[in-house]
Scaffold this active site. Structure first.
Site, PDB file in Angstrom:
ATOM      1  N   GLY A  46       0.837  -1.193   0.000  1.00 11.50           N
ATOM      2  CA  GLY A  46       0.000   0.000   0.000  1.00 11.50           C
ATOM      3  C   GLY A  46       0.867   1.237   0.000  1.00 11.50           C
ATOM      4  O   GLY A  46       2.003   1.212   0.499  1.00 11.50           O
ATOM      5  N   GLN A  51       3.151   9.984   0.980  1.00 17.21           N
ATOM      6  CA  GLN A  51       4.421   9.264   1.109  1.00 17.21           C
ATOM      7  C   GLN A  51       5.393   9.555  -0.029  1.00 17.21           C
ATOM      8  O   GLN A  51       6.584   9.276   0.083  1.00 17.21           O
ATOM      9  CB  GLN A  51       4.176   7.747   1.190  1.00 17.21           C
ATOM     10  CG  GLN A  51       3.485   7.344   2.479  1.00 17.21           C
ATOM     11  CD  GLN A  51       3.306   5.851   2.553  1.00 17.21           C
ATOM     12  OE1 GLN A  51       2.359   5.305   2.018  1.00 17.21           O
ATOM     13  NE2 GLN A  51       4.230   5.164   3.211  1.00 17.21           N
ATOM     14  N   CYS A  95       5.411   0.056   7.541  1.00 17.99           N
ATOM     15  CA  CYS A  95       5.117   1.203   6.691  1.00 17.99           C
ATOM     16  C   CYS A  95       6.363   1.528   5.869  1.00 17.99           C
ATOM     17  O   CYS A  95       7.463   1.539   6.415  1.00 17.99           O
ATOM     18  CB  CYS A  95       4.731   2.392   7.566  1.00 17.99           C
ATOM     19  SG  CYS A  95       4.335   3.885   6.637  1.00 17.99           S
ATOM     20  N   LEU A  96       6.168   1.789   4.580  1.00 16.75           N
ATOM     21  CA  LEU A  96       7.319   2.095   3.718  1.00 16.75           C
ATOM     22  C   LEU A  96       8.030   3.371   4.162  1.00 16.75           C
ATOM     23  O   LEU A  96       9.195   3.566   3.845  1.00 16.75           O
ATOM     24  CB  LEU A  96       6.865   2.225   2.254  1.00 16.75           C
ATOM     25  CG  LEU A  96       6.366   0.928   1.600  1.00 16.75           C
ATOM     26  CD1 LEU A  96       5.865   1.207   0.193  1.00 16.75           C
ATOM     27  CD2 LEU A  96       7.461  -0.120   1.584  1.00 16.75           C
ATOM     28  N   HIS A 137      -4.945   1.897   7.256  1.00 22.61           N
ATOM     29  CA  HIS A 137      -3.568   2.402   7.344  1.00 22.61           C
ATOM     30  C   HIS A 137      -3.337   3.495   6.283  1.00 22.61           C
ATOM     31  O   HIS A 137      -2.788   4.558   6.584  1.00 22.61           O
ATOM     32  CB  HIS A 137      -2.605   1.223   7.148  1.00 22.61           C
ATOM     33  CG  HIS A 137      -1.151   1.575   7.159  1.00 22.61           C
ATOM     34  ND1 HIS A 137      -0.269   1.075   8.090  1.00 22.61           N
ATOM     35  CD2 HIS A 137      -0.407   2.386   6.348  1.00 22.61           C
ATOM     36  CE1 HIS A 137       0.943   1.561   7.846  1.00 22.61           C
ATOM     37  NE2 HIS A 137       0.893   2.356   6.791  1.00 22.61           N
ATOM     38  N   GLU A 138      -3.784   3.223   5.047  1.00 28.59           N
ATOM     39  CA  GLU A 138      -3.556   4.196   3.962  1.00 28.59           C
ATOM     40  C   GLU A 138      -4.415   5.449   4.136  1.00 28.59           C
ATOM     41  O   GLU A 138      -3.967   6.563   3.881  1.00 28.59           O
ATOM     42  CB  GLU A 138      -3.823   3.555   2.594  1.00 28.59           C
ATOM     43  CG  GLU A 138      -2.937   2.355   2.250  1.00 28.59           C
ATOM     44  CD  GLU A 138      -1.457   2.582   2.509  1.00 28.59           C
ATOM     45  OE1 GLU A 138      -0.981   3.731   2.380  1.00 28.59           O
ATOM     46  OE2 GLU A 138      -0.768   1.610   2.862  1.00 28.59           O
ATOM     47  N   HIS A 141      -2.874   7.851   6.466  1.00 31.23           N
ATOM     48  CA  HIS A 141      -1.796   8.645   5.856  1.00 31.23           C
ATOM     49  C   HIS A 141      -2.340   9.956   5.286  1.00 31.23           C
ATOM     50  O   HIS A 141      -1.660  10.979   5.309  1.00 31.23           O
ATOM     51  CB  HIS A 141      -1.129   7.880   4.713  1.00 31.23           C
ATOM     52  CG  HIS A 141       0.021   7.022   5.134  1.00 31.23           C
ATOM     53  ND1 HIS A 141       1.150   7.523   5.742  1.00 31.23           N
ATOM     54  CD2 HIS A 141       0.230   5.684   5.009  1.00 31.23           C
ATOM     55  CE1 HIS A 141       2.001   6.519   5.973  1.00 31.23           C
ATOM     56  NE2 HIS A 141       1.464   5.396   5.545  1.00 31.23           N
TER      57      HIS A 141
HETATM   58 ZN    ZN Z   1       2.277   3.524   5.727  1.00 27.75          ZN
END
Ligand code: ZN
Length: 171
Positions: A46, A51, A95-96, A137-138, A141
């Site tokens: 995701g 991000q 998380c990236l 989660h997304e 963000h």
């Molecule tokens: Zn994330």
């Protein structure tokens, strides 16, 4: 298509609230394509606009989820959680933008999300399991919320300190 740079904690853009998408134009479609490429390259399941410094309410997801077999490529534009279960579930998240850390997070087990595709088609979808986790989660963000915000202060501070130190060393 191109792979964009993924912003890493404590980048301030990760804490900003993203703006709603108003035009479903070529720029949006191009950015969505870049987001998928960036996510696959990472690799991750995701990725949200902020991000990569794209401050619009857009997120992409691609996870092979047995509970949601058609959960392949999902593009969520202006997503909104319109329903959630009282039942909660705990699952491990990463998380990236917070590489190398994984923690258990408790969230509603099921959600119903209303969103638009990148072509402006309205979709309402009910999600369970990993897809429900990933969608929440997304969407977080897009509001400048990170999963570490749900951890105990001790754990969160440990993560924050680690990345603040890294940022200082990087200069
Ligand atoms: Zn994330």
């Amino acid at each position: 298509m191109s792979v964009r740079e993924i912003l890493i904690l404590p980048d301030p853009l990760l804490r900003k609230v993203a703006e709603p998408v108003e035009q479903f134009d070529d720029e949006l479609k191009k950015t969505v394509a870049d987001m998928f490429e960036t996510m696959y390259d990472a690799p991750g399941v995701g990725l949200a606009g902020p991000q990569i410094g794209y401050m619009k309410r857009v997120a992409v997801i691609d996870l092979a989820d047995e509970e949601n077999p058609d959960s392949g490529k999902i593009v969520m534009v202006n997503p909104e959680i319109v329903g959630m279960s009282d039942e909660v579930a705990v699952s491990e998240e990463g998380c990236l933008s917070i590489p190398e850390f994984y923690y258990d997070v408790e969230r509603p087990a099921e959600v119903t999300v209303k969103f638009y595709t990148e072509t402006g088609e309205e979709v309402t979808r009910h999600a369970t399991g990993r897809l429900a986790v990933c969608m929440q989660h997304e969407i977080d963000h897009l509001d400048g919320v990170l999963y570490i915000d749900y951890l105990s202060r001790l754990k969160r501070d440990r993560v924050l300190k680690r990345f603040q130190k890294k940022a200082r060393l990087a200069g």
